[in-house]
Design a protein around this motif. Structure first.
Motif, PDB file in Angstrom:
ATOM      1  N   ARG A  34       0.951  -1.133  -0.033  1.00 20.12           N
ATOM      2  CA  ARG A  34       0.058   0.145  -0.001  1.00 20.12           C
ATOM      3  C   ARG A  34       0.838   1.324   0.019  1.00 20.12           C
ATOM      4  O   ARG A  34       0.473   2.178  -0.759  1.00 20.12           O
ATOM      5  N   LEU A  35       1.560   1.055   0.825  1.00 17.87           N
ATOM      6  CA  LEU A  35       2.879   2.532   0.749  1.00 17.87           C
ATOM      7  C   LEU A  35       3.577   2.563  -0.683  1.00 17.87           C
ATOM      8  O   LEU A  35       3.671   3.615  -1.112  1.00 17.87           O
ATOM      9  N   THR A  36       3.995   1.811  -1.258  1.00 18.11           N
ATOM     10  CA  THR A  36       4.499   1.688  -2.417  1.00 18.11           C
ATOM     11  C   THR A  36       3.396   2.447  -3.611  1.00 18.11           C
ATOM     12  O   THR A  36       3.830   3.224  -4.264  1.00 18.11           O
ATOM     13  N   ASP A  38       0.760   4.317  -2.645  1.00 17.34           N
ATOM     14  CA  ASP A  38       0.590   5.568  -2.392  1.00 17.34           C
ATOM     15  C   ASP A  38       1.541   6.625  -2.481  1.00 17.34           C
ATOM     16  O   ASP A  38       1.098   7.625  -2.693  1.00 17.34           O
ATOM     17  N   THR A  39       2.598   6.172  -2.260  1.00 17.83           N
ATOM     18  CA  THR A  39       3.826   7.168  -2.646  1.00 17.83           C
ATOM     19  C   THR A  39       4.401   7.122  -4.057  1.00 17.83           C
ATOM     20  O   THR A  39       4.876   8.045  -4.356  1.00 17.83           O
ATOM     21  N   VAL A  44      10.252  -0.315  -1.701  1.00 15.10           N
ATOM     22  CA  VAL A  44      10.235  -0.063  -0.264  1.00 15.10           C
ATOM     23  C   VAL A  44      10.753  -1.134   0.335  1.00 15.10           C
ATOM     24  O   VAL A  44      10.419  -2.388  -0.067  1.00 15.10           O
ATOM     25  N   ILE A 116      12.184   3.763   2.019  1.00 17.48           N
ATOM     26  CA  ILE A 116      11.539   4.166   0.803  1.00 17.48           C
ATOM     27  C   ILE A 116      12.244   4.740  -0.295  1.00 17.48           C
ATOM     28  O   ILE A 116      13.024   5.930  -0.044  1.00 17.48           O
ATOM     29  N   LEU A 130       3.148   9.275   5.042  1.00 16.60           N
ATOM     30  CA  LEU A 130       2.833   7.916   4.818  1.00 16.60           C
ATOM     31  C   LEU A 130       3.655   6.940   5.537  1.00 16.60           C
ATOM     32  O   LEU A 130       3.337   5.688   5.892  1.00 16.60           O
ATOM     33  N   ALA A 131       4.968   7.269   5.542  1.00 13.57           N
ATOM     34  CA  ALA A 131       5.948   6.239   6.291  1.00 13.57           C
ATOM     35  C   ALA A 131       5.566   6.155   7.772  1.00 13.57           C
ATOM     36  O   ALA A 131       5.606   5.201   8.414  1.00 13.57           O
ATOM     37  N   LYS A 133       2.434   6.606   8.954  1.00 16.04           N
ATOM     38  CA  LYS A 133       1.247   5.740   9.020  1.00 16.04           C
ATOM     39  C   LYS A 133       1.603   4.497   9.139  1.00 16.04           C
ATOM     40  O   LYS A 133       1.232   3.524   9.915  1.00 16.04           O
ATOM     41  N   ALA A 134       2.324   4.002   8.285  1.00 16.90           N
ATOM     42  CA  ALA A 134       3.060   2.614   8.022  1.00 16.90           C
ATOM     43  C   ALA A 134       3.744   2.264   9.046  1.00 16.90           C
ATOM     44  O   ALA A 134       3.622   1.019   9.518  1.00 16.90           O
TER      45      ALA A 134
END
Lengths: 175, 191
Positions: A34-36, A38-39, A44, A116, A130-131, A133-134
């Motif tokens: 999800r992080l990948t 969204d950013t 990642v 990231i 976002l980092a 949050k993750a």
């Protein structure tokens, strides 16, 4: 060795290992995926502080991820000592900026590093938010890994396994 | 800190070669890199100064292949030996599972070896470990040098914990693989 190693007399053997079960790796992969997305990151990674790779998202085979993990963990450990010398309480993240790509590395619960790798299309502010949050989600996973590790390890590392590894070591590393 | 990834069927362990400047840590890794079977290792990564002294660390990933359905990897690191880099050594020790303490057998280096060992003990304590029950082996290196300190003397001054020891001349490869095999096995035993 971080908080696990510092827990003292609680049976050193098991506390020196981190055991990631199948279910938890699934959770980690979901968070990283999800992080990948969204950013828009190119890669990642989740590393152990010792430099070992736990999970990765991004095109396979494009980069030497194992060497990257060792170097980033080294750079991060080094930056924490810089913080100590400066009298800063801690550096919990580092940013390495390049012309085309940058790398943001942040600490997860004193044990893991979230890395990231992103290009100039992505704003660093977004990456940081976002980092964070993750990281919160990954900290919960780490907590569960710490508690559930012993049982998972016993399923894998038994007498037969140790003996097979020893034979392989003898076979490979001969004079 | 060994990492056991049950999901991806991988086990990773970290081994650090520690010791004074010019004692032969990098030479150990270079020999392993050039003589271990090609499929069992990756590239040797070196972060050195222009004068080819280790600045941060050397890194050599070893891959034992699949054992009982698990991929077993040992990551070998060296520390920079010069006194100046104490903090860097501590950084490299982070999460270590096993240590090879490489000793320069030349008489004029004995005191330096001793100081380095004391520093290692201190650093390991800072990381929450006691060397007493930690996987550690000694390599008496440079045995080929004329006037090398007798092994019994090295043992008496440096090995009060009675850990396993290996005579070596890393430059020719003597003792390099026996040292490696033993530390890998010691790490596995404690896993």
């Amino acid at each position: 060795m971080g908080s696990i190693g510092n827990m003292g007399n609680m049976g050193m053997e098991n506390l020196t290992n981190i055991v990631v079960s199948e279910g938890e790796l699934g959770n980690i992969t979901r968070v990283l995926g999800r992080l990948t997305l969204d950013t828009g990151a190119t890669h990642v990674l989740l590393l152990d502080k010792s430099g070992q790779l736990i999970a990765t998202q991004g095109p396979a085979g494009q980069r030497d991820i194992i060497a990257l993990g060792a170097l980033l963990a080294g750079a991060f450990a080094s930056s924490r000592h810089v913080a100590e010398i400066l009298g800063e309480r801690d550096f919990r993240s580092i940013l390495q900026q390049g012309v085309n790509e940058s790398i943001y590395t942040s600490l997860v619960g004193e044990q893991w590093l979230l890395v990231i790798v992103f290009d100039k299309q992505t704003h660093i502010g977004l990456v940081k938010v976002l980092a964070r949050k993750a990281t919160e989600e990954l900290e919960r996973v780490l907590e569960r890994v710490r508690v559930g590790g012993r049982q998972a390890k016993e399923q894998v590392v038994n007498v037969q396994f140790r003996s097979s590894v020893e034979n392989t070591i003898d076979l490979l590393f001969q004079d | 800190m060994a990492l056991i990834n049950v999901a991806s069927h991988e086990i990773h362990c970290k081994i650090v070669y520690y010791g004074t400047g010019f004692c032969g840590k990098t030479t150990n890794l270079q020999y392993i890199h050039s003589h271990a079977p090609r499929q069992s290792h990756g590239e040797l990564l070196t972060i050195a100064t222009e004068s080819e002294r280790t600045l941060f660390f050397d890194f050599l990933p070893l891959d034992l292949g699949t054992v009982n359905d698990f991929r077993v990897r040992f990551h070998l690191y060296t520390v920079p030996g010069q006194i100046l880099y104490e903090r860097t050594r501590l950084a490299v020790l982070n999460g270590v599972d096993g240590i090879v303490f490489v000793v320069d057998s030349q008489p004029e280096k004995l005191e330096e070896n001793f100081q380095s060992l004391i520093e290692l003990e201190t650093n390991m304590r800072r990381l929450g470990n006691d060397l007493g029950d930690f996987p550690l082996v000694f390599q008496w290196n440079k045995r080929d040098v004329a006037g090398a300190v007798p092994v019994a003397t090295l043992d008496r001054y440096l090995n009060r914990r009675r850990k396993q020891t290996f005579e070596a001349a890393a430059i020719t490869g003597d003792g390099v693989f026996p040292t490696l095999r033993t530390i890998c096995k010691n790490v596995m035993t404690r896993l």
